[in-house]
Design an enzyme around this catalytic site. Structure first.
Site, PDB file in Angstrom:
ATOM      1  N   ARG B 242      19.270 -15.331 -71.772  1.00 49.55           N
ATOM      2  CA  ARG B 242      18.797 -13.987 -72.073  1.00 49.55           C
ATOM      3  C   ARG B 242      17.560 -14.090 -72.950  1.00 49.55           C
ATOM      4  NH1 ARG B 242      21.223 -12.571 -68.460  1.00 49.55           N
ATOM      5  NH2 ARG B 242      22.797 -10.945 -68.205  1.00 49.55           N
ATOM      6  N   GLU B 271      12.612  -6.772 -71.389  1.00 52.15           N
ATOM      7  CA  GLU B 271      12.289  -6.653 -69.951  1.00 52.15           C
ATOM      8  C   GLU B 271      12.161  -5.199 -69.523  1.00 52.15           C
ATOM      9  OE1 GLU B 271      15.424  -8.758 -67.981  1.00 52.15           O
ATOM     10  OE2 GLU B 271      14.974 -10.613 -69.013  1.00 52.15           O
ATOM     11  N   HIS B 289      13.474 -12.135 -64.085  1.00 48.33           N
ATOM     12  CA  HIS B 289      14.938 -12.073 -64.175  1.00 48.33           C
ATOM     13  C   HIS B 289      15.551 -12.098 -62.769  1.00 48.33           C
ATOM     14  CE1 HIS B 289      18.472 -10.692 -66.921  1.00 48.33           C
ATOM     15  NE2 HIS B 289      18.906 -11.446 -65.935  1.00 48.33           N
TER      16      HIS B 289
END
Lengths: 325, 325
Positions: B242, B271, B289
């Site tokens: 993450r 993000e 991602h």
């Protein structure tokens, strides 16, 4: 003869300007080094003529051509040390005729080439270079509008040429869950992978092809249109062998028309020329014949080259001598 | 109650417009599907109010937020099916209070995430995205003026978080000749890799770090400036965990100033915002991602989601239920 052997042997380094990794190694040892690239503005011919008599060894980097004419300008030449695996840029007939010894880099690049083969495969099917461009362009939003990649697990990978590099590629792909098979002239003993006697049946039964064989009359254009049509629209080809293994013109058409899904190429038919049609394609990853080019490998290769030069002038055995007949 | 259970359950799909992979699966089974994205122009609130009473299940894709307010608008909601491994975009307190069940994607993405971790590592150290840009720009000449990469063989790789994904990464890197060690809360039994009880000593002894742990209060900014300085100027960090695991602002400074050598990032702190300073760096590979996003995995995940919906409404056991206390 007695006198000249007491002087440091003169080594002519024939390389592109940027490939300077061996220079320091040569200066650290007792060689007098001359460099062709410092006189690229003059004619190479003039340069050779003025230094011709003294040159007893050539160190070849970056696969610059060493034709018969080059060799015949060096009457004292005894050895060509190639810092490359390939030596087809040297006129072998002229070396044979003159009794000039050739050494190459042996398997110094094998691991790096295998690493890049796997890196190119993952980059193509997971679109790493494409999504890197996408993120850098500032386009990434929550819209998830980038193209999806494919899974590696359970994919069938056909290796063309299961020599030292092909075997290293296979070994690396096993823990990804890939199912490996291969094509080569003859089945290899003690290999756990399925053997295919021809590339068409290998293409028919596999998702991806990885070209690891050398370029010979038999393997020239071994990947032709029929092979690509057989591999099919989800098929991916990785080439870390030589450009001439693929019919490049047909490959471009197959990529543009979706006959195959994508390619990862470290080598091209007419390097450094690359078909411009490839520059705009998202399903393609391009590398400038750099599979063996890591800092560590170039250092290793320099050490092998120096060791061979020292051994040669001390009448000791050489590493990686090329058999000329 | 008797009557409504004979009607097809109404499933509300909350997803970004492009993530349509589950739609066909839903229509093939006997669910009435509503989609929030078709009314993104109106307020989501209005949409929820007009359909609220009928919605018994939410399918969540693309990690769009599902706050308490969203949940409290759906009085008949009984289950949230997340087609993701993470579920921190769902208000867990509200689900707990209401007795709403949550399921996630289990380990459906594990192999793909591990594949991308290795792909990013090879892409960074062998500069695959950078040389792809170089060749596409038409700059390739015989001058060999592209930057060199580094060797993978014999490099020391420290894995932060040796759970299912970290273990898959380690297994994949072994045949590349990497030397694996790891950091986690406790040493794992039956693991052949060296254990480090803290990330600083892991960084001190390794060339590369691969972040595979989950984001918790303890792991937030686990990679801070001190860790990067300790890893050193030839150090590479891959993050498929993450974004919050790395202090992103400090990371950008460290990359710009050569404190570390490079990074491969699938995740970011904020993000889809990515620090613009990264866009111009050659020692960086960026992915949106997408580590788990393969066509095959999305299909698997759709099947898991459908199976869980069917099981839930038939009072059968569920897969991958999230424990809420």
């Amino acid at each position: 003869m007695e006198e000249s052997s007491l002087l440091p042997p003169v080594v002519l380094v024939h390389r592109p300007p940027a490939l300077d990794f061996i220079d320091e190694h040569l200066s650290r040892h007792s060689f007098t080094a001359l460099y062709t690239h410092t006189s690229l503005e003059d004619s190479l011919q003039d340069f050779l003529s003025s230094h011709a008599a003294s040159v007893r060894a050539v160190v070849s980097l970056g696969r610059l051509p060493i034709p018969a004419e080059f060799i015949s300008n060096l009457p004292s030449l005894e050895i060509v040390v190639c810092a490359s695996v390939g030596f087809d840029h040297v006129d072998l007939d002229e070396c044979r005729r003159r009794g000039v010894v050739i050494t190459n880099a042996g398997d110094a690049y094998g691991e790096d080439v295998a690493d890049l083969a796997v890196g190119l495969l993952i980059s193509v099917i997971r679109r790493i270079a494409a999504v890197d461009r996408y993120v850098r362009s500032g386009q990434w939003t929550r819209l998830w509008d980038y193209p999806l990649g494919f899974k590696l697990n359970r994919k069938k990978v056909g290796i063309v040429g299961l020599g030292s590099i092909g075997s290293l590629v296979a070994k690396r792909l096993e823990p990804f869950g890939c199912i490996i098979s291969y094509n080569s002239r003859n089945p290899k003993p003690d290999v756990p992978y399925a053997y295919y006697s021809n590339i068409l049946s290998l293409a028919a039964d596999n998702d991806f092809l990885i070209l690891c064989c050398s370029l010979t009359d038999e393997t020239h254009h071994i990947v032709n249109r029929e092979v690509m049509e057989t591999l099919g629209k989800n098929g991916v080809i990785i080439n870390i062998g030589r450009g001439g293994l693929i019919d490049e013109k047909e490959m471009v058409k197959c990529l543009v028309n979706g006959v195959i899904w994508g390619v990862g190429l470290d080598v091209f038919e007419n390097e450094p020329e690359v078909p411009e049609e490839l520059f705009g394609l998202e399903n393609v990853v391009l590398s400038p014949h750099a599979a063996g080019m890591t800092a560590e490998s170039l250092n290793n290769i320099s050490e092998v080259a120096i060791a061979n030069l020292k051994a040669f002038f001390a009448d000791q055995p050489l590493m990686f001598t090329v058999q000329l007949d």
